[in-house]
Scaffold this motif. Structure first.
Motif, mmCIF file in Angstrom:
data_model
loop_
_atom_site.group_PDB
_atom_site.id
_atom_site.type_symbol
_atom_site.label_atom_id
_atom_site.label_comp_id
_atom_site.label_asym_id
_atom_site.label_seq_id
_atom_site.Cartn_x
_atom_site.Cartn_y
_atom_site.Cartn_z
ATOM 1 N N PHE A 1 0.830 -1.203 0.000
ATOM 2 C CA PHE A 1 0.000 0.000 0.000
ATOM 3 C C PHE A 1 0.868 1.258 0.000
ATOM 4 O O PHE A 1 0.607 2.222 -0.726
ATOM 5 N N THR A 2 1.942 1.240 0.798
ATOM 6 C CA THR A 2 2.879 2.365 0.839
ATOM 7 C C THR A 2 3.580 2.544 -0.509
ATOM 8 O O THR A 2 3.746 3.670 -0.989
ATOM 9 N N VAL A 3 3.995 1.436 -1.124
ATOM 10 C CA VAL A 3 4.664 1.504 -2.420
ATOM 11 C C VAL A 3 3.731 2.123 -3.458
ATOM 12 O O VAL A 3 4.142 2.971 -4.260
ATOM 13 N N ALA A 4 2.458 1.704 -3.461
ATOM 14 C CA ALA A 4 1.501 2.254 -4.418
ATOM 15 C C ALA A 4 1.359 3.758 -4.239
ATOM 16 O O ALA A 4 1.350 4.520 -5.214
ATOM 17 N N THR B 1 11.360 0.784 -4.957
ATOM 18 C CA THR B 1 12.185 -0.386 -5.275
ATOM 19 C C THR B 1 12.534 -1.236 -4.057
ATOM 20 O O THR B 1 12.744 -2.445 -4.197
ATOM 21 N N ALA B 2 12.593 -0.636 -2.870
ATOM 22 C CA ALA B 2 13.125 -1.374 -1.716
ATOM 23 C C ALA B 2 12.114 -1.618 -0.604
ATOM 24 O O ALA B 2 12.414 -2.371 0.326
ATOM 25 N N GLN B 3 10.920 -1.028 -0.665
ATOM 26 C CA GLN B 3 9.982 -1.162 0.450
ATOM 27 C C GLN B 3 9.635 -2.619 0.753
ATOM 28 O O GLN B 3 9.710 -3.062 1.905
ATOM 29 N N LEU B 4 9.249 -3.379 -0.250
ATOM 30 C CA LEU B 4 8.840 -4.761 0.006
ATOM 31 C C LEU B 4 9.985 -5.633 0.523
ATOM 32 O O LEU B 4 9.795 -6.386 1.497
ATOM 33 N N PRO B 5 11.199 -5.573 -0.070
ATOM 34 C CA PRO B 5 12.301 -6.359 0.516
ATOM 35 C C PRO B 5 12.642 -5.949 1.944
ATOM 36 O O PRO B 5 12.925 -6.812 2.787
ATOM 37 N N VAL B 6 12.608 -4.638 2.232
ATOM 38 C CA VAL B 6 12.915 -4.190 3.591
ATOM 39 C C VAL B 6 11.858 -4.690 4.565
ATOM 40 O O VAL B 6 12.174 -5.158 5.674
#
Length: 410
Positions: free
Chosen positions: A157-160, A275-280
Motif C-alpha cells: 500500500f505504501t509503495v503504491a 524499489t526497496a519497500q517490500l524487501p525491507v
C-alpha cells in the motif's frame, strides 16, 4: 488480536502476495489518489505566488489551511466510515475532490482559492481514513488466513502511494506546459475515473465490517494509553519526515546556493521506497517483528539527523556539501520503510471492535497536531541563530526518544 511484540508467521521467501479483489482495488486506489493529487498540489504555491500575485504569508496560510482540513479532520472521515461503511464515504470524498480541483482551476480570487483548497483537503479527510482502515482490516484477515505478515500488505500500500507521488508531479509538470487550469482539470479527471470505478466495484457491504454508533468513541481513544503512545511515536516520525520540507531545503541552499538539488533528493526518496519497500519489510518481518521494526526505523531516522549535525561544522559546499543531505534522505527513507507499514499494522491491535476507522483517523489527526506544534518549534530553532548543528541534534534526540514510547502490548 495479535500482541504487539509478536513476530511474523512463517512464510516462504519470495512468495507472491495473493490478494483479494477488494485489497487489489484499494491498493490501486491509493496509487490513483496520489497521481491525481500530486499532479496539482506541488505546483500550487508557485501558481498562487506568481500567477495570482499573493504575498508569501498568504500562500503559506492557504497551504496550511489545506493541510489542516485534511490531516486535522481525518478523525471525522474515520468516524463516518465506522458509522456508514467505507463505500459512501469514499464516493463522497471523490466527488468533493473533483469539485475542489475544478473550482481551484477556475478560482481567480483569494476567497475562491481558500474554499477550493479546503474542499480538496476535506475530501482526503473523508476517503483516506476509510481506505486506510479497510486496508489494515483486510491485511489482518489476510494474515490470519495464512497469507503472511500483515505488514507486507501495508508495505505494498505504501509503495503504491509512493509510486503515485512520483508519477503525479511528472504528469503535472507536463500539463503545466499548457497551464495550471489544465493540470487541475486533469487531476479532477483522474478522480472521475476513481469515482466511477468505485461506484461499480466497491461492495455495498463488506463482510465483518459492522456499522458502529458515533457516540463514546472519542472517550475510548483518549483513555487508550497504548494507542496514544503509538500516536506520539508516529508523530515524532512525521515531524522528522516533515524536515524534507523545512530543514533540508535550508541545508541544501547553504551547501549549493540554491534549492535545485531538492528535486533530485525527493526523486531519490521516492525511487528507494518503490524499489526497496517490500524487501525491507520482508527482512524486518522475518528478523525484528513489528515493535522492534518501528523502533529500529526511528533510530535510523535519528542517525540521519546525526550525520548532518556532525558534518555541518566542516562547512562543506558544492557537490561534497550535498553528501550529508543525501545521506539524511537515504536514512530517513529507510526509517520510513520500517516505520510507516508497522504503524498502520499496529492500529487494529489497539482499536476496539468496530472502531478501526476512528482509530485510523485519530492516528493521523493526533500525530498531525504533533507535527504542527513540532514544526513551529523547529522553525524557531532554525531562526534563532544557534550553531547550525544544534537543531539537527535536537531532532535526532526527539526521534530517538520516541522509540522508547512505543507500546509493548495492547
Amino acid at each position: 488480536m495479535t500482541a504487539l511484540s509478536a513476530g511474523p508467521r512463517g512464510e516462504a521467501p519470495g512468495r507472491a502476495l495473493r490478494l483479494s479483489p477488494l485489497l487489489r482495488l484499494l491498493i490501486v486506489t491509493q496509487l490513483a489518489f496520489n497521481v491525481g493529487f500530486f499532479a496539482v498540489l506541488p505546483f500550487l504555491s508557485a501558481h498562487l505566488g506568481q500567477a495570482m500575485g499573493m504575498a508569501g504569508w498568504l500562500v503559506g496560510l492557504v497551504l496550511g489551511l489545506r493541510t489542516f482540513s485534511q490531516q486535522g479532520l481525518f478523525v471525522v472521515g474515520g468516524v463516518l466510515a465506522d458509522r456508514y461503511g467505507i463505500r459512501p464515504v469514499v464516493l463522497a470524498g471523490c466527488a468533493l475532490r473533483i469539485g475542489g480541483f475544478v473550482w481551484l482551476g477556475y478560482a481567480e480570487r483569494t476567497w475562491a482559492v481558500v474554499c477550493a483548497v479546503l474542499l480538496i483537503g476535506f475530501a482526503a479527510a473523508l476517503f483516506s481514513p476509510a481506505v486506510e482502515s479497510e486496508v489494515a482490516r483486510q491485511a489482518v484477515l489476510w494474515e490470519e488466513g495464512g497469507g503472511g505478515p500483515r505488514t507486507r500488505v501495508l508495505a505494498l500500500f505504501t509503495v503504491a502511494g509512493q509510486a503515485g507521488a512520483f508519477v503525479g508531479p511528472l504528469l503535472g509538470a507536463l500539463l503545466l506546459t499548457v497551464d495550471f487550469r489544465t493540470a487541475c482539470l486533469a487531476g479532477a479527471g483522474i478522480f472521475v475515473l476513481v469515482l466511477a470505478g468505485h461506484a461499480r466495484l466497491l461492495p455495498q457491504h463488506i463482510p465483518g465490517r459492522d456499522r458502529t454508533p458515533v457516540r463514546g468513541g472519542l472517550r475510548l481513544v483518549l483513555r487508550n494509553r497504548p494507542f496514544l503512545a503509538l500516536c506520539c511515536a508516529y508523530g515524532a516520525y512525521l515531524l522528522a519526515y516533515n524536515q524534507l520540507y523545512l530543514a533540508l531545503p535550508e541545508e541544501v541552499e547553504r551547501a549549493t546556493g540554491s534549492q535545485t538539488a531538492l528535486a533530485w533528493l525527493f526523486a531519490l526518496s521516492s525511487l528507494l521506497v518503490v524499489t526497496a519497500q517490500l524487501p525491507v519489510t520482508r527482512w524486518a518481518g522475518e528478523r525484528l517483528g513489528m515493535r522492534r521494526s518501528m523502533a529500529a526505523g526511528l533510530l535510523v531516522v535519528a542517525a540521519g539527523f546525526g550525520v548532518v549535525a556532525v558534518a555541518l561544522p566542516a562547512e562543506w559546499t558544492g557537490a561534497v556539501g550535498l553528501v550529508p543531505s543525501a545521506a539524511f534522505v537515504v536514512l530517513l527513507t529507510l526509517g520510513q520503510m520500517l516505520v510507516a507499514p508497522v504503524a498502520r499494522a499496529l492500529v487494529p491491535d489497539l482499536a476496539e471492535d468496530g472502531r478501526l476507522g476512528l482509530y485510523t483517523g485519530a492516528l493521523s489527526s493526533v500525530s498531525g497536531l504533533i507535527v504542527l506544534l513540532g514544526s513551529s518549534a523547529t522553525g524557531t530553532l532554525l531562526d534563532v541563530g544557534l550553531p547550525p548543528g544544534v537543531p539537527w541534534l535536537v531532532l535526532a534526540a526527539v526521534t530517538a526518544v520516541a522509540a522508547g514510547l512505543l507500546p509493548r502490548r495492547p
